[in-house]
Design a protein around this motif. Structure first.
Motif, PDB file in Angstrom:
ATOM      1  N   THR A 299       0.855  -1.078   0.024  1.00  0.00           N
ATOM      2  CA  THR A 299      -0.088   0.156  -0.030  1.00  0.00           C
ATOM      3  C   THR A 299       0.842   1.131  -0.065  1.00  0.00           C
ATOM      4  N   SER A 300       0.030   2.473  -0.320  1.00  0.00           N
ATOM      5  CA  SER A 300       0.876   3.798  -0.266  1.00  0.00           C
ATOM      6  C   SER A 300      -0.107   4.471   0.622  1.00  0.00           C
ATOM      7  N   GLY A 301       0.673   5.987   1.192  1.00  0.00           N
ATOM      8  CA  GLY A 301      -0.224   6.838   1.818  1.00  0.00           C
ATOM      9  C   GLY A 301       0.867   7.655   2.527  1.00  0.00           C
ATOM     10  N   VAL A 302       0.161   8.493   3.353  1.00  0.00           N
ATOM     11  CA  VAL A 302       1.208   9.364   4.188  1.00  0.00           C
ATOM     12  C   VAL A 302       0.715   9.102   5.805  1.00  0.00           C
ATOM     13  N   ILE A 303       1.641   9.272   6.632  1.00  0.00           N
ATOM     14  CA  ILE A 303       1.168   9.062   8.008  1.00  0.00           C
ATOM     15  C   ILE A 303       2.004   9.794   8.778  1.00  0.00           C
ATOM     16  N   ARG A 304       1.626  10.298  10.098  1.00  0.00           N
ATOM     17  CA  ARG A 304       2.293  11.314  10.928  1.00  0.00           C
ATOM     18  C   ARG A 304       3.364  10.389  11.885  1.00  0.00           C
ATOM     19  N   THR A 305       4.431  10.914  12.053  1.00  0.00           N
ATOM     20  CA  THR A 305       5.160  10.181  13.000  1.00  0.00           C
ATOM     21  C   THR A 305       5.027  10.898  14.418  1.00  0.00           C
ATOM     22  N   GLY A 306       5.692  10.222  15.355  1.00  0.00           N
ATOM     23  CA  GLY A 306       5.695  10.614  16.736  1.00  0.00           C
ATOM     24  C   GLY A 306       4.632  10.144  17.453  1.00  0.00           C
ATOM     25  N   ASP A 307       4.028  10.718  18.476  1.00  0.00           N
ATOM     26  CA  ASP A 307       2.691  10.286  19.256  1.00  0.00           C
ATOM     27  C   ASP A 307       2.011  11.819  19.314  1.00  0.00           C
ATOM     28  N   PHE A 308       0.860  11.450  20.291  1.00  0.00           N
ATOM     29  CA  PHE A 308      -0.167  12.694  20.428  1.00  0.00           C
ATOM     30  C   PHE A 308       0.470  13.577  21.220  1.00  0.00           C
ATOM     31  N   ILE A 309       1.386  13.408  22.129  1.00  0.00           N
ATOM     32  CA  ILE A 309       1.698  14.328  22.973  1.00  0.00           C
ATOM     33  C   ILE A 309       2.644  15.249  22.042  1.00  0.00           C
ATOM     34  N   LEU A 310       3.839  14.636  21.437  1.00  0.00           N
ATOM     35  CA  LEU A 310       4.588  15.549  20.851  1.00  0.00           C
ATOM     36  C   LEU A 310       4.551  14.950  19.342  1.00  0.00           C
ATOM     37  N   PRO A 311       3.459  15.729  18.519  1.00  0.00           N
ATOM     38  CA  PRO A 311       3.286  15.084  16.900  1.00  0.00           C
ATOM     39  C   PRO A 311       4.781  15.278  16.264  1.00  0.00           C
ATOM     40  N   GLY A 312       5.047  14.295  15.449  1.00  0.00           N
ATOM     41  CA  GLY A 312       6.053  14.736  14.547  1.00  0.00           C
ATOM     42  C   GLY A 312       5.413  15.076  13.043  1.00  0.00           C
ATOM     43  N   GLU A 313       6.684  14.806  12.192  1.00  0.00           N
ATOM     44  CA  GLU A 313       6.355  15.224  10.865  1.00  0.00           C
ATOM     45  C   GLU A 313       5.565  14.092  10.046  1.00  0.00           C
ATOM     46  N   TYR A 314       5.194  14.623   8.965  1.00  0.00           N
ATOM     47  CA  TYR A 314       4.325  13.433   8.081  1.00  0.00           C
ATOM     48  C   TYR A 314       5.661  12.682   7.317  1.00  0.00           C
ATOM     49  N   ILE A 315       5.313  11.504   7.001  1.00  0.00           N
ATOM     50  CA  ILE A 315       6.203  10.628   5.920  1.00  0.00           C
ATOM     51  C   ILE A 315       5.207  10.108   5.045  1.00  0.00           C
ATOM     52  N   LYS A 316       5.820   9.676   3.857  1.00  0.00           N
ATOM     53  CA  LYS A 316       4.983   9.015   2.945  1.00  0.00           C
ATOM     54  C   LYS A 316       5.599   7.537   2.753  1.00  0.00           C
ATOM     55  N   TYR A 317       4.670   6.358   2.612  1.00  0.00           N
ATOM     56  CA  TYR A 317       5.111   5.224   2.553  1.00  0.00           C
ATOM     57  C   TYR A 317       4.335   4.745   1.179  1.00  0.00           C
ATOM     58  N   ASP A 318       5.395   3.736   0.302  1.00  0.00           N
ATOM     59  CA  ASP A 318       4.773   3.392  -0.764  1.00  0.00           C
ATOM     60  C   ASP A 318       5.502   2.051  -1.227  1.00  0.00           C
ATOM     61  N   HIS A 319       4.812   1.057  -0.915  1.00  0.00           N
ATOM     62  CA  HIS A 319       5.301  -0.369  -1.230  1.00  0.00           C
ATOM     63  C   HIS A 319       6.705  -0.554  -0.656  1.00  0.00           C
ATOM     64  N   ASN A 320       6.879  -0.762   0.463  1.00  0.00           N
ATOM     65  CA  ASN A 320       8.116  -1.005   1.217  1.00  0.00           C
ATOM     66  C   ASN A 320       9.241   0.248   0.959  1.00  0.00           C
TER      67      ASN A 320
END
Length: 750
Positions: free
Chosen positions: A511-532
């Motif tokens: 699959t592919s998409g974007v997801i936020r890094t970090g946790d709820f207390i200290l949200p990180g940046e978004y990264i993209k993932y795409d087929h490994n």
């Protein structure tokens, strides 16, 4: 002739009479009162059933001490107790007890200060007596100096009497404690006979027991203290360090301590005291435990936050038996190491601390305690505990199980126990907070970790001599300062930590998409993932990927090995918008042209006024058609009839309109995506005519995302429809930001 009278002879009888009267008055005033009870020794002697104890007091040289003034509590074993002691130890009578043993028995029966039974449960704190909060008291006995062979060399050693880096204080003899079990304390702490019989299953709990002994008669008042008659002889208990040394069932755990976490340090004060006392010339070494441990197992004191805090608490150690521990070492610790000698010291520190509690763990209350790693105790005391002892400095539990510690079963473990990922582990452990975050097995994470080799190839290194990070940019050979190099690596690794409570990345290979890094207390940046493959904003700038080259599943998620880093952006957000609008066919083109020619943008750097590098934001870009509609509505300069934009207006009022339009399309301090993590009102970059903040409303759910301005039916021009994001052209990464393409513009109500 008159006879001369010697007046001195006449007054002498009066002087004698006066002196006699004065002495009587003195004795009456200062003499020992008739009502005063005899001292402890005389009391024991007079009662007739302490003949063996008084014989040992004589042999130990304590008759004079206990026969005069003082302030003691004595847990005195009676003759029946000694009869049982003789039988248990194959001794015919008291004469067969040597002076050293006599001294141990007498001194360990003596507690400093006088305590009736109604005072034993009270804690003598620095702020006053705290009722029903104590279960231990300091005795007159201490081990002192002992000679042992250490690494083949005979040495005189003394135990630590403090924890941590201040491991020894001169003048503190490290006196041992006795533990008693009293109703007042038990009631106050919510304990019961179960807690006593867990340690002493063959002794009845009587409401006041000293170890496995019972109080036959209490509160026998003496001039110099109080006596509690006991039915059991108590020799000084071993401390945790000594018990480990004497019990071969725990030799493997002890070898971990001795080989990796113990040192013997010369101490001049202890040496001087030893030489003065013995007349010998030996040096004295303090047996010191690693200061990162919860406590020193040979320290008889408690934490010494207060002088008497050992009255109210003690240590606990839960130690796995040899076979259990060896299996854990073989299957878990040595997965990527060939021998225990290669394991970093922090592994041993964590393993031991996982089995240490800086408090007395009562069996019925074990769920109320945490180990020194701040984990709950994961032992079933009914099935896992095979040995239980009340020792001089705390409770000892032997176990057929190793603590199921987060550090050894979480995604953190993958780098932690692999020498190829020591750089990542160093950052995790150095105060970044990452270790506590991802080692929590009650929360699920996915992490992406580069090896040391990958990081070195990208310019990172660690200077062990200077204990600082190194970064040399491979593109221009420019070096960062040590703190900047670390900060760079911290941000990169945070881009590889993703909170995935619902296993959101389980299908990352397909699959592919974007997801936020970090946790709820200290949200990180978004990264993209795409087929490994994954990308952060910096990878997109350079057209690179981090490929997944392996993985390890842990209890709270999956750790993926990657061949590159999720690099953050070096450029400002404006550069990312420019890259999305290379020509007029791009749907970002119209917005970018207004931005490019605006008074709040610097094309050379990509700087949008008010948006700093490293600031989280969301940039909402109306597509070309929406910009045309904004022109027709008079929100932007251009031909209101045809909608043709005027990208570079000359009038100051038009320039201000463009600047305000752009500002109202930038959400500050929030990175908003269609993942539903951020909804509701959010502040924009625009300020109104009074300098107050302005807001827009965000709706994000079910994979959709829309933005609504503040227009209402009473506003000039009426309600403006929401701006909906266009999925195929949204979630574009920039420096701590996302850029979305939407199908409408946002209208600031006037």
């Amino acid at each position: 002739m008159k006879r001369k009278i010697n007046y001195y002879l006449l007054i002498l009888p009066f002087l004698v009479l006066f002196a006699s009267c004065s002495r009587d008055a003195f004795n009456e005033f200062y003499g020992r009162p008739d009502y005063l009870e005899d001292p402890i020794y005389q009391q024991l002697e007079a009662r007739g059933n302490f003949k063996n104890l008084t014989a040992l007091i004589d042999k130990a040289g304590y008759k004079d001490i206990l026969g005069k003034a003082g302030y003691w509590t004595m847990f005195a074993p009676n003759d029946a107790a000694f009869a049982q002691y003789f039988q248990d130890n194959g001794i015919s009578d008291v004469s067969k007890i040597d002076a050293e043993t006599a001294s141990k028995i007498v001194k360990y029966a003596l507690v400093y200060n006088k305590f009736r039974t109604d005072q034993l449960s009270d804690y003598q704190s620095s702020k006053g007596w705290v009722e029903n909060s104590a279960f231990r008291r300091r005795t007159a006995f201490y081990d002192g100096f002992v000679t042992k062979t250490i690494n083949g060399v005979p040495r005189v050693i003394v135990g630590s009497n403090r924890n941590g880096s201040t491991y020894y204080v001169s003048g503190d003899n490290n006196n041992k404690y006795v533990t008693y079990f009293a109703d007042d304390y038990f009631t106050n702490q919510g304990l019961s006979a179960f807690d006593y019989n867990f340690f002493y299953p063959n002794t009845q709990y009587d409401g006041l027991n000293l170890f496995d002994g019972k109080v036959v008669e209490s509160d026998i008042i003496a001039e110099n203290g109080v006596i509690h008659e006991m039915d059991k002889v108590s020799l000084p208990k071993l401390n945790i360090d000594q018990y480990l040394e004497q019990n071969p069932k725990y030799s493997l755990f002890r070898s971990i301590l001795e080989d990796h976490l113990v040192s013997y340090i010369f101490n001049q004060n202890a040496t001087t005291a030893y030489r003065n006392y013995t007349g010998q010339s030996d040096d004295v070494y303090v047996k010191v435990y690693d200061p990162t441990l919860a406590y020193a197992p040979n320290n008889e004191n408690y934490v010494k936050a207060e002088d008497n805090d050992g009255q109210s608490d003690a240590y606990t150690m839960i130690v796995p038996e040899n076979d259990t521990l060896q299996k854990f070492i073989n299957t878990k610790l040595l997965k990527h190491f060939t021998s225990v000698s290669q394991l970093p010291v922090y592994v041993w520190q964590d393993l031991v601390n996982a089995h240490m509690v800086q408090g007395a763990v009562w069996p019925s209350k074990k769920g109320n305690y945490i180990n020194y790693l701040k984990e709950d105790l994961r032992f079933d005391f009914n099935t896992d505990i095979t040995d239980k002892k009340v020792l001089s400095n705390g409770f000892f539990y032997g176990s057929n199980k190793v603590q199921h510690s987060d550090y050894f079963f979480s995604v953190y473990t993958t780098a932690y126990l692999d020498p190829a990922y020591s750089f990542v582990t160093r950052i995790f452990n150095d105060g970044s907070g990452f270790r506590d975050l991802i080692s929590n097995i009650h929360q699920k994470f996915t992490i992406f970790i580069p090896s040391d080799a990958v990081l070195k190839s990208l310019g990172f290194d660690y200077n062990f001599l200077r204990q600082e990070w190194v970064y040399i940019n491979p593109d221009n050979n420019v070096a960062d300062a040590a703190s900047a190099a670390r900060n760079r690596l911290v941000r990169i690794l945070y881009n590889g930590i993703v909170y995935t409570p619902n296993d959101e990345l389980k299908d990352i290979a397909t699959t592919s998409g974007v997801i936020r890094t970090g946790d709820f207390i200290l949200p990180g940046e978004y990264i993209k993932y795409d087929h490994n493959r994954i990308q952060a904003a910096g990878n997109i700038e350079k057209g690179t990927y981090a490929n997944i080259v392996g993985s390890e599943v842990q209890e709270n998620g999956t750790a993926y090995y990657i061949d590159n880093i999720p690099k953050y952006a070096e450029n400002l957000q404006g550069k990312a918008i420019a890259a999305l609008a290379p020509n007029s066919t791009s749907q970002f083109y119209n917005f970018y042209q207004y931005l490019l020619n605006s008074t709040i943008y610097t094309a050379a750097t990509g700087k949008i006024e008010g948006v700093e590098l490293g600031t989280s934001c969301t940039i909402i870009v109306p597509n070309n058609a929406a910009i045309v509609n904004a022109v027709k509505a008079g929100e932007l300069p251009g031909n209101v009839t045809t909608g043709v934009p005027t990208f570079n207006p000359t009038l100051q009022g038009d320039k201000d309109r463009v600047a305000d339009f752009i500002r109202y399309h930038i959400i500050m301090n929030s990175t908003v995506s269609n993942d539903g993590l951020i909804t509701g009102l959010r502040e924009t970059l625009r300020k109104d005519e009074f300098g107050d903040k302005t807001f827009i409303s965000i709706t994000s759910s079910g994979g959709s995302l829309s933005f609504k301005d503040g227009t209402t039916i009473n506003s000039v021009g009426g309600i403006n429809p929401a701006a909906n994001f266009i999925p195929a052209s949204s979630n574009n990464l920039a420096d701590r930001s996302l850029i979305h393409l939407v199908d409408n513009y946002l209208k600031f109500p006037r």
